[in-house]
Design a protein around this motif. Structure first.
Motif, PDB file in Angstrom:
ATOM      1  N   GLY A 104      92.558  27.523 -15.994  1.00  0.00           N
ATOM      2  CA  GLY A 104      93.812  27.092 -16.534  1.00  0.00           C
ATOM      3  C   GLY A 104      94.460  26.370 -15.263  1.00  0.00           C
ATOM      4  N   SER A 105      95.487  25.447 -15.663  1.00  0.00           N
ATOM      5  CA  SER A 105      96.455  25.116 -14.515  1.00  0.00           C
ATOM      6  C   SER A 105      97.662  24.598 -15.419  1.00  0.00           C
ATOM      7  CB  SER A 105      95.821  23.975 -13.950  1.00  0.00           C
ATOM      8  OG  SER A 105      95.381  22.653 -14.867  1.00  0.00           O
ATOM      9  N   PRO A 106      98.654  24.287 -14.544  1.00  0.00           N
ATOM     10  CA  PRO A 106     100.014  24.097 -15.234  1.00  0.00           C
ATOM     11  C   PRO A 106      99.723  22.937 -16.270  1.00  0.00           C
ATOM     12  CG  PRO A 106     100.395  24.565 -13.247  1.00  0.00           C
ATOM     13  CD  PRO A 106      98.813  24.408 -13.008  1.00  0.00           C
ATOM     14  N   SER A 107      99.043  22.007 -16.114  1.00  0.00           N
ATOM     15  CA  SER A 107      98.840  20.788 -16.977  1.00  0.00           C
ATOM     16  C   SER A 107      97.966  20.934 -18.209  1.00  0.00           C
ATOM     17  CB  SER A 107      98.502  19.589 -16.007  1.00  0.00           C
ATOM     18  OG  SER A 107      97.343  19.636 -15.420  1.00  0.00           O
ATOM     19  N   ARG A 108      96.767  21.903 -17.840  1.00  0.00           N
ATOM     20  CA  ARG A 108      95.762  21.981 -18.806  1.00  0.00           C
ATOM     21  C   ARG A 108      95.508  23.547 -18.924  1.00  0.00           C
ATOM     22  NH1 ARG A 108      90.843  19.062 -16.757  1.00  0.00           N
ATOM     23  NH2 ARG A 108      89.904  19.344 -18.709  1.00  0.00           N
ATOM     24  N   GLY A 109      95.907  23.916 -20.257  1.00  0.00           N
ATOM     25  CA  GLY A 109      95.431  25.380 -20.458  1.00  0.00           C
ATOM     26  C   GLY A 109      96.072  26.449 -19.573  1.00  0.00           C
ATOM     27  N   GLY A 110      97.349  25.795 -19.271  1.00  0.00           N
ATOM     28  CA  GLY A 110      98.166  26.650 -18.184  1.00  0.00           C
ATOM     29  C   GLY A 110      98.702  28.130 -18.852  1.00  0.00           C
ATOM     30  N   THR A 111      99.112  27.836 -20.229  1.00  0.00           N
ATOM     31  CA  THR A 111      99.697  29.078 -20.909  1.00  0.00           C
ATOM     32  C   THR A 111      98.703  30.027 -21.297  1.00  0.00           C
ATOM     33  OG1 THR A 111     101.436  27.573 -21.943  1.00  0.00           O
ATOM     34  CG2 THR A 111     101.218  29.591 -22.610  1.00  0.00           C
ATOM     35  N   GLU A 112      97.570  29.672 -21.583  1.00  0.00           N
ATOM     36  CA  GLU A 112      96.455  30.417 -21.899  1.00  0.00           C
ATOM     37  C   GLU A 112      96.054  31.358 -20.560  1.00  0.00           C
ATOM     38  OE1 GLU A 112      93.387  28.671 -24.125  1.00  0.00           O
ATOM     39  OE2 GLU A 112      91.976  30.474 -23.794  1.00  0.00           O
ATOM     40  N   GLY A 113      95.797  30.672 -19.436  1.00  0.00           N
ATOM     41  CA  GLY A 113      95.592  31.024 -18.184  1.00  0.00           C
ATOM     42  C   GLY A 113      96.701  32.118 -17.964  1.00  0.00           C
ATOM     43  N   PHE A 114      97.769  31.610 -18.000  1.00  0.00           N
ATOM     44  CA  PHE A 114      98.977  32.837 -17.381  1.00  0.00           C
ATOM     45  C   PHE A 114      98.813  34.021 -18.278  1.00  0.00           C
ATOM     46  CE2 PHE A 114     101.607  29.195 -15.606  1.00  0.00           C
ATOM     47  CZ  PHE A 114     101.433  29.760 -14.149  1.00  0.00           C
ATOM     48  N   ARG A 115      98.705  33.718 -19.764  1.00  0.00           N
ATOM     49  CA  ARG A 115      98.545  35.094 -20.661  1.00  0.00           C
ATOM     50  C   ARG A 115      97.416  35.883 -20.221  1.00  0.00           C
ATOM     51  NH1 ARG A 115      98.829  34.749 -26.740  1.00  0.00           N
ATOM     52  NH2 ARG A 115     100.109  36.485 -26.341  1.00  0.00           N
ATOM     53  N   ARG A 116      96.420  35.154 -19.999  1.00  0.00           N
ATOM     54  CA  ARG A 116      95.168  36.118 -19.469  1.00  0.00           C
ATOM     55  C   ARG A 116      95.425  36.948 -18.157  1.00  0.00           C
ATOM     56  NH1 ARG A 116      90.400  34.945 -22.176  1.00  0.00           N
ATOM     57  NH2 ARG A 116      90.713  33.526 -23.807  1.00  0.00           N
ATOM     58  N   PHE A 117      96.235  36.184 -17.209  1.00  0.00           N
ATOM     59  CA  PHE A 117      96.599  36.735 -15.971  1.00  0.00           C
ATOM     60  C   PHE A 117      97.496  37.991 -16.127  1.00  0.00           C
ATOM     61  CE2 PHE A 117      96.511  33.844 -11.974  1.00  0.00           C
ATOM     62  CZ  PHE A 117      95.404  34.439 -11.710  1.00  0.00           C
ATOM     63  N   TYR A 118      98.391  37.556 -16.973  1.00  0.00           N
ATOM     64  CA  TYR A 118      99.424  38.822 -17.451  1.00  0.00           C
ATOM     65  C   TYR A 118      98.836  40.001 -18.026  1.00  0.00           C
ATOM     66  CZ  TYR A 118     103.125  41.041 -20.203  1.00  0.00           C
ATOM     67  OH  TYR A 118     104.052  41.752 -20.746  1.00  0.00           O
ATOM     68  N   ARG A 119      97.735  39.656 -19.122  1.00  0.00           N
ATOM     69  CA  ARG A 119      97.157  41.029 -19.644  1.00  0.00           C
ATOM     70  C   ARG A 119      96.169  41.592 -18.794  1.00  0.00           C
ATOM     71  NH1 ARG A 119      95.157  37.327 -24.556  1.00  0.00           N
ATOM     72  NH2 ARG A 119      97.250  37.394 -25.909  1.00  0.00           N
ATOM     73  N   LEU A 120      95.663  40.971 -17.702  1.00  0.00           N
ATOM     74  CA  LEU A 120      94.740  41.634 -16.901  1.00  0.00           C
ATOM     75  C   LEU A 120      95.530  42.358 -16.055  1.00  0.00           C
ATOM     76  CD1 LEU A 120      92.216  38.630 -15.754  1.00  0.00           C
ATOM     77  CD2 LEU A 120      91.661  40.905 -16.710  1.00  0.00           C
ATOM     78  N   MET A 121      96.673  42.148 -15.456  1.00  0.00           N
ATOM     79  CA  MET A 121      97.848  42.779 -14.658  1.00  0.00           C
ATOM     80  C   MET A 121      98.213  44.242 -15.514  1.00  0.00           C
ATOM     81  SD  MET A 121      99.798  40.128 -12.516  1.00  0.00           S
ATOM     82  CE  MET A 121     100.113  41.105 -11.035  1.00  0.00           C
ATOM     83  N   LYS A 122      98.611  43.687 -16.774  1.00  0.00           N
ATOM     84  CA  LYS A 122      99.372  44.846 -17.468  1.00  0.00           C
ATOM     85  C   LYS A 122      98.485  45.888 -18.117  1.00  0.00           C
ATOM     86  CE  LYS A 122     103.404  44.942 -18.453  1.00  0.00           C
ATOM     87  NZ  LYS A 122     104.395  45.902 -17.849  1.00  0.00           N
ATOM     88  N   LYS A 123      97.263  45.273 -18.741  1.00  0.00           N
ATOM     89  CA  LYS A 123      96.293  46.348 -19.281  1.00  0.00           C
ATOM     90  C   LYS A 123      95.305  46.657 -18.838  1.00  0.00           C
ATOM     91  CE  LYS A 123      97.906  44.533 -23.730  1.00  0.00           C
ATOM     92  NZ  LYS A 123      97.710  43.680 -25.147  1.00  0.00           N
ATOM     93  N   GLU A 124      94.636  45.917 -17.469  1.00  0.00           N
ATOM     94  CA  GLU A 124      93.524  46.233 -17.169  1.00  0.00           C
ATOM     95  C   GLU A 124      93.789  46.509 -15.598  1.00  0.00           C
ATOM     96  OE1 GLU A 124      89.822  44.316 -17.937  1.00  0.00           O
ATOM     97  OE2 GLU A 124      90.958  43.432 -19.535  1.00  0.00           O
ATOM     98  N   GLY A 125      95.067  46.411 -15.171  1.00  0.00           N
ATOM     99  CA  GLY A 125      95.418  46.933 -13.615  1.00  0.00           C
ATOM    100  C   GLY A 125      94.887  45.820 -12.594  1.00  0.00           C
ATOM    101  N   TYR A 126      94.607  44.769 -12.649  1.00  0.00           N
ATOM    102  CA  TYR A 126      94.051  43.750 -11.842  1.00  0.00           C
ATOM    103  C   TYR A 126      95.290  43.429 -11.000  1.00  0.00           C
ATOM    104  CZ  TYR A 126      89.429  43.431 -13.431  1.00  0.00           C
ATOM    105  OH  TYR A 126      88.058  43.512 -13.663  1.00  0.00           O
ATOM    106  N   SER A 127      94.885  42.896  -9.628  1.00  0.00           N
ATOM    107  CA  SER A 127      95.945  42.180  -8.796  1.00  0.00           C
ATOM    108  C   SER A 127      95.301  40.746  -9.291  1.00  0.00           C
ATOM    109  CB  SER A 127      95.723  42.507  -7.340  1.00  0.00           C
ATOM    110  OG  SER A 127      96.269  43.809  -7.354  1.00  0.00           O
ATOM    111  N   ILE A 128      96.321  39.795  -8.956  1.00  0.00           N
ATOM    112  CA  ILE A 128      96.014  38.442  -8.895  1.00  0.00           C
ATOM    113  C   ILE A 128      96.303  37.771  -7.551  1.00  0.00           C
ATOM    114  CG2 ILE A 128      96.197  38.304 -11.659  1.00  0.00           C
ATOM    115  CD1 ILE A 128      98.684  36.837 -10.962  1.00  0.00           C
ATOM    116  N   VAL A 129      95.500  36.536  -7.481  1.00  0.00           N
ATOM    117  CA  VAL A 129      95.946  35.464  -6.428  1.00  0.00           C
ATOM    118  C   VAL A 129      96.624  34.562  -6.805  1.00  0.00           C
ATOM    119  CG1 VAL A 129      95.112  33.934  -4.900  1.00  0.00           C
ATOM    120  CG2 VAL A 129      94.060  36.287  -4.896  1.00  0.00           C
ATOM    121  N   ILE A 130      97.789  34.138  -6.482  1.00  0.00           N
ATOM    122  CA  ILE A 130      98.409  32.913  -6.972  1.00  0.00           C
ATOM    123  C   ILE A 130      98.941  31.940  -6.074  1.00  0.00           C
ATOM    124  CG2 ILE A 130     100.722  31.947  -7.948  1.00  0.00           C
ATOM    125  CD1 ILE A 130     100.756  33.821 -10.275  1.00  0.00           C
ATOM    126  N   LEU A 131      98.354  30.864  -5.883  1.00  0.00           N
ATOM    127  CA  LEU A 131      98.690  29.581  -4.727  1.00  0.00           C
ATOM    128  C   LEU A 131      99.931  28.962  -5.527  1.00  0.00           C
ATOM    129  CD1 LEU A 131      94.907  29.047  -4.055  1.00  0.00           C
ATOM    130  CD2 LEU A 131      96.449  30.646  -3.103  1.00  0.00           C
TER     131      LEU A 131
END
Lengths: 229, 76
Positions: A104-131
């Protein structure tokens, strides 16, 4: 959307080749100074969710450093790559590294990508890389995604940078930095940046500027450390 | 208007930085209210928390206007 489903054989081939090249180069690098190493060790040991944040042009060496920890200590990490063709190669490289890949990226699929990131952090304890200036820049201009993610997940932003005494600068929008063989490297891990859960728009903008400022200071700090050496 | 709808409109007005009274169902989230990807994430998370519901990716993908959000929440 599964990352694996959208990656062509060609992208996987190039990803494999680039991963091998990175591995070979990394064997020749010498980390001469590592500021913030204690904090880095704690992050890896605790393996609780954080937002690892660096400018897009610093990702080459930092990804080598992070990959090592995914393999060595089972560090739980997710990355986001764009839905473009270049993003396919990035996604394949991420998967080879053992990271969870979100497309995902801000222009395409961004919201879905951000939601997946959010869930991975909150529910599965993943760290993420954000540039924060990715995926297309402008260079050194942080977008709001990193601070919103920190606000919603209540996880700290960990600013990172590195410098090298000799490097190639790729003529891409971000002027990607690739240390040359046998380069001396300095790594800097900054203090945590926290964003209040109740932050309003003004406070979020202030945090965004703070991320920009800290990352610029860290670039300068990393450069100074390698110059001294 | 139900309590759910009131909550939805309050959250949207706060994130879009517009007065609650100016919001209309036909208003588009991106074009009219400037809800970009980070704000859309804020919106979805805050609505899920405020109304104690879960929004699926399919539902989220269909949300284009204020009216779409109101309809979705009324149906839950």
């Amino acid at each position: 959307m599964k990352a694996e489903a959208n990656i062509s054989l060609k992208a996987r081939f190039f990803a494999g080749l680039l991963t091998l090249l990175k591995k070979l180069l990394s064997l020749t690098y010498r980390v001469e100074s590592f500021e913030g190493q204690e904090r880095w060790e704690t992050i890896l040991k605790e393996n609780t969710p954080v937002l690892l944040t660096a400018w897009h042009n610093r990702v080459f060496y930092l990804s080598i450093m992070i990959k090592r920890e995914i393999v060595r200590r089972g560090f739980k990490l997710a990355i986001m790559t764009s839905l473009s063709k270049d993003g396919q190669i990035g996604a394949a490289m991420g998967m080879i590294s053992g990271a969870r890949v979100v497309r995902g990226s801000p222009s395409r699929g961004g919201t879905e990508g951000f939601r997946r990131f959010y869930r991975l952090m909150k529910k599965e304890g993943y760290s993420i890389v954000i540039l924060p200036d990715g995926s297309k820049g402008p260079k050194y201009e942080a977008k709001m995604g990193v601070v919103v993610m920190a606000q919603l997940t209540k996880c700290p932003i960990i600013p990172m940078s590195f410098s090298a005494d000799r490097y190639w600068e790729i003529p891409s929008w971000d002027k990607m930095i690739i240390p040359k063989p046998f380069a001396r490297i300095s790594v800097v891990i900054g203090d945590d940046i926290l964003v209040d859960r109740d932050a309003d728009e003004q406070a979020l903008e202030s945090s965004r500027k703070s991320v920009e400022q800290v990352l610029m200071e860290m670039n300068a700090r990393a450069k100074a450390l390698i110059s001294k050496g | 208007m139900s309590d759910k709808s009131e909550t939805v409109l309050e959250v949207i007005s706060k994130l879009a930085n517009v007065s609650r009274d100016t919001l209309k169902p036909e208003m588009e989230l991106v074009a009219d209210l400037g809800i970009d990807s980070p704000k859309a994430l804020q919106l979805l998370v805050e609505l899920e928390e405020a109304l104690d519901i879960e929004i699926t990716d399919e539902e989220a993908a269909r949300l284009e206007s204020v009216g779409d959000i109101l309809s979705m929440y009324e149906s839950k």
